[in-house]
Design a protein around this motif. Structure first.
Motif, PDB file in Angstrom:
ATOM      1  N   PHE A  58      -6.813 -10.293   8.485  1.00  0.00           N
ATOM      2  CA  PHE A  58      -5.533 -10.888   8.110  1.00  0.00           C
ATOM      3  C   PHE A  58      -4.842 -10.034   7.049  1.00  0.00           C
ATOM      4  O   PHE A  58      -3.637  -9.780   7.120  1.00  0.00           O
ATOM      5  N   SER A  59      -5.609  -9.557   6.081  1.00  0.00           N
ATOM      6  CA  SER A  59      -5.044  -8.756   4.999  1.00  0.00           C
ATOM      7  C   SER A  59      -4.491  -7.431   5.508  1.00  0.00           C
ATOM      8  O   SER A  59      -3.453  -6.952   5.028  1.00  0.00           O
ATOM      9  N   VAL A  60      -5.185  -6.820   6.459  1.00  0.00           N
ATOM     10  CA  VAL A  60      -4.709  -5.554   7.019  1.00  0.00           C
ATOM     11  C   VAL A  60      -3.328  -5.724   7.627  1.00  0.00           C
ATOM     12  O   VAL A  60      -2.429  -4.880   7.434  1.00  0.00           O
ATOM     13  N   VAL A  61      -3.129  -6.817   8.354  1.00  0.00           N
ATOM     14  CA  VAL A  61      -1.816  -7.082   8.959  1.00  0.00           C
ATOM     15  C   VAL A  61      -0.759  -7.274   7.878  1.00  0.00           C
ATOM     16  O   VAL A  61       0.336  -6.696   7.944  1.00  0.00           O
ATOM     17  N   VAL A  62      -1.070  -8.080   6.859  1.00  0.00           N
ATOM     18  CA  VAL A  62      -0.108  -8.345   5.783  1.00  0.00           C
ATOM     19  C   VAL A  62       0.223  -7.062   5.021  1.00  0.00           C
ATOM     20  O   VAL A  62       1.397  -6.764   4.757  1.00  0.00           O
ATOM     21  N   VAL A  63      -0.793  -6.300   4.659  1.00  0.00           N
ATOM     22  CA  VAL A  63      -0.584  -5.089   3.866  1.00  0.00           C
ATOM     23  C   VAL A  63       0.218  -4.043   4.641  1.00  0.00           C
ATOM     24  O   VAL A  63       1.187  -3.468   4.119  1.00  0.00           O
ATOM     25  N   LEU A  64      -0.179  -3.779   5.885  1.00  0.00           N
ATOM     26  CA  LEU A  64       0.539  -2.766   6.667  1.00  0.00           C
ATOM     27  C   LEU A  64       1.965  -3.205   6.990  1.00  0.00           C
ATOM     28  O   LEU A  64       2.897  -2.398   6.928  1.00  0.00           O
ATOM     29  N   ALA A  65       2.140  -4.480   7.321  1.00  0.00           N
ATOM     30  CA  ALA A  65       3.498  -4.980   7.593  1.00  0.00           C
ATOM     31  C   ALA A  65       4.364  -4.868   6.345  1.00  0.00           C
ATOM     32  O   ALA A  65       5.535  -4.485   6.417  1.00  0.00           O
ATOM     33  N   SER A  66       3.782  -5.199   5.199  1.00  0.00           N
ATOM     34  CA  SER A  66       4.522  -5.123   3.938  1.00  0.00           C
ATOM     35  C   SER A  66       4.912  -3.686   3.615  1.00  0.00           C
ATOM     36  O   SER A  66       6.053  -3.394   3.232  1.00  0.00           O
ATOM     37  N   TRP A  67       3.953  -2.783   3.759  1.00  0.00           N
ATOM     38  CA  TRP A  67       4.213  -1.387   3.417  1.00  0.00           C
ATOM     39  C   TRP A  67       5.242  -0.758   4.351  1.00  0.00           C
ATOM     40  O   TRP A  67       6.191  -0.096   3.896  1.00  0.00           O
ATOM     41  N   MET A  68       5.079  -0.970   5.652  1.00  0.00           N
ATOM     42  CA  MET A  68       6.007  -0.380   6.610  1.00  0.00           C
ATOM     43  C   MET A  68       7.409  -0.962   6.451  1.00  0.00           C
ATOM     44  O   MET A  68       8.408  -0.261   6.633  1.00  0.00           O
ATOM     45  N   ALA A  69       7.491  -2.236   6.087  1.00  0.00           N
ATOM     46  CA  ALA A  69       8.799  -2.847   5.854  1.00  0.00           C
ATOM     47  C   ALA A  69       9.424  -2.311   4.572  1.00  0.00           C
ATOM     48  O   ALA A  69      10.643  -2.109   4.497  1.00  0.00           O
ATOM     49  N   ARG A  70       8.598  -2.059   3.564  1.00  0.00           N
ATOM     50  CA  ARG A  70       9.108  -1.600   2.274  1.00  0.00           C
ATOM     51  C   ARG A  70       9.656  -0.188   2.361  1.00  0.00           C
ATOM     52  O   ARG A  70      10.704   0.119   1.774  1.00  0.00           O
ATOM     53  N   ILE A  71       8.987   0.712   3.090  1.00  0.00           N
ATOM     54  CA  ILE A  71       9.435   2.103   3.118  1.00  0.00           C
ATOM     55  C   ILE A  71      10.625   2.292   4.067  1.00  0.00           C
ATOM     56  O   ILE A  71      11.330   3.300   3.971  1.00  0.00           O
TER      57      ILE A  71
END
Length: 381
Positions: free
Chosen positions: A118-131
């Protein structure tokens, strides 16, 4: 509540209902022989279900945009939790695998890998959305996210948990691709990752035995025992099944009948029609999740919804593929149905996040204060 959200709830409730009924049937033999209580596993699963039901409304009402603010802490927590199974006292090793953490003072155990997915999805989605538009940069769009994903995959492989490692790796790469990472980078990394994964499997006698048994079951009947018994269960079930509670294979012929191979018992007791219904429900889940993802108001919502949907759907596909003999044997539970508290709770949490994304879109439709220009490849899927 929109039609898609309502359909998603109905699908999940149907899967949970099938899971509880089948768990009551499949786990009775194991519960009686191991703990003197035929309802041992059912009681524990119901307890975890209560926990999930209690926190579900809270998660469903928790604005999904806040997950983007929590992603650094979630990433660190996931890594810490993945290290705990290797620690003395709290870590639990079963069958040579260190995948569990004991919750003191109770005898309950949790699998940190479920939170890590679950964390991998949240972290990667957050990072890709942020950049955002920098997703094609090598450093920000590739090196940083792949490094974080690599740490999690290494810890999962160390347990060892090859099935979850493969699942998490595929979902992580798909999220990066959908978020805008250059395809060439991912192809090269994927090839290197697959090579490393194959080498790790070749050094593990149990896993390489499973692959050989999958390719040549007649030559390795002992190693292919799970697969053979699973196929026998499905064949015995036929179109309408032998009747609920009348399974022969659950009488200690098919190991892990209440966890990884519960789908085989569904086919045996309730037949092809019921097992086909379960498959159809997961396909409907995938469709609902993709619709919610595509209609999200912002880039983060799209990526988060896509990642959670693919995580659960792909896990179900792998489990069913293993049970039906389409894939080598892996220890991956069937979401919402197999016994396992950690998997059950985190799967329901993921569904609640999807519902919040859908609710947020339904209330705003034209966009809101969180909306930003969207550049991703979600529409490819």
């Amino acid at each position: 509540m929109g039609r898609t959200s309502t359909a998603l709830i109905v699908i999940v409730v149907a899967l949970l209902s099938i899971g509880i009924v089948m768990l009551a049937s499949t786990s009775s033999v194991k519960g009686e022989s191991s703990f003197g209580d035929p309802q041992f596993f059912l009681k524990r699963q119901l307890a975890w279900l209560v926990v999930a039901v209690v926190i579900a409304p809270l998660v469903a009402r928790f604005d999904y945009h806040w997950w983007q603010k929590l992603f650094p802490a979630m990433g660190v927590l996931a890594i810490v939790l993945l290290i705990l199974p290797f620690m003395p006292v709290v870590g639990v090793t079963i069958g040579g695998s260190s995948r569990w953490v004991r919750l003191f003072p109770t005898s309950l155990q949790i699998q940190p890998s479920e939170f890590a997915k679950f964390s991998v999805v949240v972290v990667l989605a957050s990072w890709m959305a942020r950049i955002g538009y920098h997703s094609e940069d090598m450093k920000r769009g590739f090196l940083v996210p792949v490094a974080g994903l690599g740490i999690v995959l290494c810890l999962l492989l160390k347990e060892p948990d090859f099935g979850t490692t493969l699942l998490t790796g595929i979902v992580g790469m798909l999220l990066m691709f959908t978020g805008g990472t250059r395809l060439g980078y991912l192809v090269i990394t994927g090839a290197m990752g697959v090579s490393a994964f194959v080498l790790a499997v070749m050094q593990d006698k149990v896993r390489i035995g499973r692959i050989l048994a999958f390719i040549m079951p007649d030559k390795y009947p002992r190693t292919a025992y799970h697969l053979i018994q699973s196929k026998i269960a499905l064949i015995n079930g036929g179109l309408f099944g032998v009747g609920l509670g009348n399974s022969i294979q659950k009488q200690r012929y098919l190991p892990e009948a209440h966890t990884d191979f519960i789908y085989a018992i569904i086919g045996e007791e309730l037949g092809l029609l019921a097992s086909g219904l379960v498959l159809a429900l997961f396909i409907a889940f995938l469709v609902c999740g993709i619709i919610i993802s595509l209609r999200a108001s912002d880039r983060f919502g799209k990526l988060l919804g896509f990642g959670l949907t693919i995580m659960i759907s792909l896990q179900a596909a792998i489990n069913i593929g293993v049970v039906t003999g389409c894939l080598p044997t892996k220890g991956i539970p069937l979401p919402f149905i197999s016994y396992g508290g950690s998997s059950l709770v985190m799967s329901i949490v993921a569904v609640c996040v999807l519902l919040n994304i859908a609710e947020h879109w339904g209330q705003t439709r034209g966009g809101d204060q969180h909306t930003r220009p969207i550049k991703d490849r979600a529409h490819w899927f």
